[in-house]
Design an enzyme around this catalytic site. Structure first.
Site, mmCIF file in Angstrom:
data_model
loop_
_atom_site.group_PDB
_atom_site.id
_atom_site.type_symbol
_atom_site.label_atom_id
_atom_site.label_comp_id
_atom_site.label_asym_id
_atom_site.label_seq_id
_atom_site.Cartn_x
_atom_site.Cartn_y
_atom_site.Cartn_z
ATOM 1 N N GLY A 1 6.107 11.581 5.579
ATOM 2 C CA GLY A 1 5.002 12.146 4.790
ATOM 3 C C GLY A 1 4.288 13.222 5.583
ATOM 4 N N LYS B 1 -16.492 -0.398 -2.529
ATOM 5 C CA LYS B 1 -15.560 0.550 -3.134
ATOM 6 C C LYS B 1 -15.919 0.626 -4.613
ATOM 7 C CE LYS B 1 -11.545 2.713 -2.053
ATOM 8 N NZ LYS B 1 -10.997 3.228 -0.806
ATOM 9 N N GLY C 1 1.908 15.343 4.586
ATOM 10 C CA GLY C 1 0.765 15.806 3.809
ATOM 11 C C GLY C 1 -0.363 16.199 4.741
ATOM 12 N N LYS C 2 -1.590 16.014 4.264
ATOM 13 C CA LYS C 2 -2.749 16.449 5.059
ATOM 14 C C LYS C 2 -2.760 15.753 6.419
ATOM 15 C CE LYS C 2 -5.680 15.407 1.687
ATOM 16 N NZ LYS C 2 -4.757 15.133 0.567
ATOM 17 N N VAL C 3 -2.561 14.440 6.425
ATOM 18 C CA VAL C 3 -2.611 13.704 7.694
ATOM 19 C C VAL C 3 -1.350 13.955 8.517
ATOM 20 C CG1 VAL C 3 -2.812 11.439 8.776
ATOM 21 C CG2 VAL C 3 -4.050 11.894 6.654
ATOM 22 N N GLY C 4 -0.192 13.872 7.864
ATOM 23 C CA GLY C 4 1.080 14.012 8.575
ATOM 24 C C GLY C 4 1.190 15.338 9.327
HETATM 25 N N1 LIG Z 1 -6.666 11.682 4.183
HETATM 26 C C1 LIG Z 1 -7.316 10.718 4.792
HETATM 27 O O1 LIG Z 1 -8.385 10.927 5.381
HETATM 28 C C2 LIG Z 1 -6.760 9.313 4.820
HETATM 29 C C3 LIG Z 1 -7.534 8.299 5.392
HETATM 30 C C4 LIG Z 1 -7.013 7.005 5.462
HETATM 31 C C5 LIG Z 1 -5.748 6.755 4.935
HETATM 32 N N2 LIG Z 1 -5.033 7.778 4.356
HETATM 33 C C6 LIG Z 1 -3.700 7.458 3.814
HETATM 34 O O2 LIG Z 1 -2.722 8.206 4.511
HETATM 35 C C7 LIG Z 1 -1.664 8.576 3.644
HETATM 36 C C8 LIG Z 1 -1.499 10.088 3.654
HETATM 37 O O3 LIG Z 1 -2.719 10.686 3.252
HETATM 38 P P1 LIG Z 1 -2.819 12.274 3.022
HETATM 39 O O4 LIG Z 1 -4.268 12.549 2.852
HETATM 40 O O5 LIG Z 1 -2.033 12.974 4.058
HETATM 41 O O6 LIG Z 1 -2.106 12.382 1.604
HETATM 42 P P2 LIG Z 1 -1.274 13.632 1.026
HETATM 43 O O7 LIG Z 1 -1.156 13.373 -0.436
HETATM 44 O O8 LIG Z 1 -1.857 14.923 1.511
HETATM 45 O O9 LIG Z 1 0.161 13.501 1.734
HETATM 46 C C9 LIG Z 1 1.127 12.557 1.393
HETATM 47 C C10 LIG Z 1 2.478 13.208 1.629
HETATM 48 O O10 LIG Z 1 3.497 12.222 1.468
HETATM 49 C C11 LIG Z 1 4.573 12.805 0.758
HETATM 50 N N3 LIG Z 1 5.348 11.723 0.131
HETATM 51 C C12 LIG Z 1 5.073 11.021 -0.987
HETATM 52 N N4 LIG Z 1 6.050 10.119 -1.226
HETATM 53 C C13 LIG Z 1 6.937 10.235 -0.225
HETATM 54 C C14 LIG Z 1 8.157 9.577 0.085
HETATM 55 N N5 LIG Z 1 8.629 8.593 -0.686
HETATM 56 N N6 LIG Z 1 8.825 9.967 1.198
HETATM 57 C C15 LIG Z 1 8.351 10.962 1.981
HETATM 58 N N7 LIG Z 1 7.211 11.632 1.724
HETATM 59 C C16 LIG Z 1 6.505 11.269 0.635
HETATM 60 C C17 LIG Z 1 3.917 13.746 -0.233
HETATM 61 O O11 LIG Z 1 4.813 14.727 -0.697
HETATM 62 C C18 LIG Z 1 2.789 14.326 0.626
HETATM 63 O O12 LIG Z 1 3.201 15.498 1.312
HETATM 64 C C19 LIG Z 1 -2.040 7.985 2.272
HETATM 65 O O13 LIG Z 1 -1.444 6.719 2.164
HETATM 66 C C20 LIG Z 1 -3.532 7.828 2.365
HETATM 67 O O14 LIG Z 1 -4.009 6.788 1.521
HETATM 68 C C21 LIG Z 1 -5.499 9.036 4.309
#
Ligand SMILES: NC(=O)c1ccc[n+]([C@@H]2O[C@H](COP(=O)([O-])OP(=O)(O)OC[C@H]3O[C@@H](n4cnc5c(N)ncnc54)[C@H](O)[C@@H]3O)[C@@H](O)[C@H]2O)c1
Length: 360
Positions: free
Chosen positions: A183, A83, A185-188
């Site tokens: 959450g 990393k 976001g992209k993954v959710g």
């Molecule tokens: N994107 C990836 O490929 C990937 C890979 C491995 C792990 N992750 C982990 O998965 C998680 C989500 O990733 P992502 O890419 O979807 O990120 P993202 O930033 O697109 O989405 C995160 C979402 O969580 C919401 N959020 C933040 N605080 C909150 C709270 N207290 N209560 C409710 N919602 C809240 C945000 O508004 C946002 O919509 C992160 O922890 C990230 O580290 C992501």
């Protein structure tokens, strides 16, 4: 996996190599941490973050690089763990020369370390870094990259959740279960689609009004609750933390009504000992770094020349790995998080050892 603050005693961290990089003209200060190359070149993202001190940046890179070794090992990749951190405010400091200077330092490691996106770095940044080094993943599709890794992260989380459901309820499906997604976001968002396709009921929350609007517009059948605390206390079968780290702590675990936790967020356990608290309450925790490995599987595929279908098949195997870990946990009488660490260490030792068979 602990937090380290010093390399004074190398045996306390176990890292192979830690490289400090500096370019005063661009303001670049970076640290690349290579925990292990037992399984292959180290792969892990670059975090661009305004750390309070160099010690804090070092502690983070040592901790994160170690975590990547375990994640990559259990993802079945022929890659070790590394990393990098760039210390500074990306809004103030990020520039083409800085990213390219960083790329030259990555290149200088001659393939011992491959970088990728992390907090504060994006696909477009990887394309810039790639102008100086071959050892970069997470580039844009136009540049031969894997694009948005959240697609296979969500697919992998869904597979891990299926394995956990099978372990608890006997069938590898979320059909008829109530799943709480914290959450969107992209993954959710992708995860919500997979769950609805599998005929699960989804209850969700997000602090961002745009994410809530997305749900109302696209999936009106999803029930929205006010916040993560309401979701934890809701009548759900599965809890999927998909926002920030530390979702499982001394307050949430006693309040949690779900029987299974499986989500995308990194570092879900707020501190060591929470895995035991979950086990004592009879809650099955599918370890975060096992089920969220789809993203690293997606970007790692770039090294071979990106093929989405091959990467998707690899991410689908997160179902088998999660199953194996849950069985091992039962057999050895330990929480799944401990079983996962053991399995990762076993693969690093057993497969890593093969390099001692001399070939020429
Ligand atoms: N994107 C990836 O490929 C990937 C890979 C491995 C792990 N992750 C982990 O998965 C998680 C989500 O990733 P992502 O890419 O979807 O990120 P993202 O930033 O697109 O989405 C995160 C979402 O969580 C919401 N959020 C933040 N605080 C909150 C709270 N207290 N209560 C409710 N919602 C809240 C945000 O508004 C946002 O919509 C992160 O922890 C990230 O580290 C992501």
């Amino acid at each position: 996996m602990g937090v380290f603050t010093s390399l004074d005693d190398p045996s306390s961290t176990g890292h192979e190599q830690v490289v400090f990089c500096q370019d005063t003209q661009t303001g670049l200060r970076a640290i690349i941490g290579i925990y292990s190359t037992a399984l292959g070149p180290a792969l892990g993202g670059t975090r661009f973050y305004p750390y309070a001190s160099e010690e804090a940046a070092l502690a983070d890179v040592l901790d994160l690089s170690r975590g990547m070794a375990y994640k990559n090992a259990l993802a079945g990749l022929d890659l070790g763990g590394g990393k990098a951190v760039i210390w500074g405010d990306p809004d103030q400091l990020k520039s083409e020369p800085l990213l390219r200077a960083y790329g030259r330092f990555v290149e200088s490691l001659n393939g011992r370390y491959y970088t990728a996106c992390d907090v504060g770095t994006y696909v477009a940044d990887m394309d810039v870094i790639a102008r100086e080094t071959r050892f970069v993943t997470g580039r844009s599709v136009e540049h031969g990259g894997a694009g948005d890794s959240s697609v296979l992260t969500a697919w992998g989380v869904f597979q891990g959740m299926r394995a956990a459901a099978e372990h608890v309820w006997g069938a590898p499906t979320l059909n008829g279960r109530r799943v709480g997604v914290a959450g969107l976001g992209k993954v959710g968002k992708h995860l919500t689609r997979h769950l609805l396709d599998d005929h699960a009921e989804v209850v969700a929350t997000d602090v961002d009004p745009r994410a809530r609007e997305w749900v109302r517009a696209n999936h009106p059948q999803v029930e929205l609750v006010d916040d993560a605390a309401a979701l934890v206390a809701a009548d759900i079968d599965v809890y999927a933390p998909c926002a920030l780290g530390g979702a499982l702590d001394d307050d949430t675990v006693p309040a949690l009504r779900a029987k299974v936790v499986a989500g995308a967020a990194n570092n879900q356990l707020a501190h060591p000992g929470i895995e035991k608290l979950l086990a004592d309450r009879g809650i099955l925790y599918a370890p975060d770094y096992v089920v969220n490995a789809g993203g690293v599987i997606q970007v790692a595929d770039e090294i071979e020349g990106f093929n989405f279908e091959r990467a998707r098949l690899r991410a689908t195997r997160i179902y088998d790995t999660t199953r194996q870990i849950l069985r091992l946990a039962d057999d050895e009488g330990v929480p799944p998080a401990v079983a996962a660490d053991r399995l990762a260490e076993r693969r690093m030792a057993e497969v890593g050892r093969l390099r001692t068979i001399h070939l020429r």
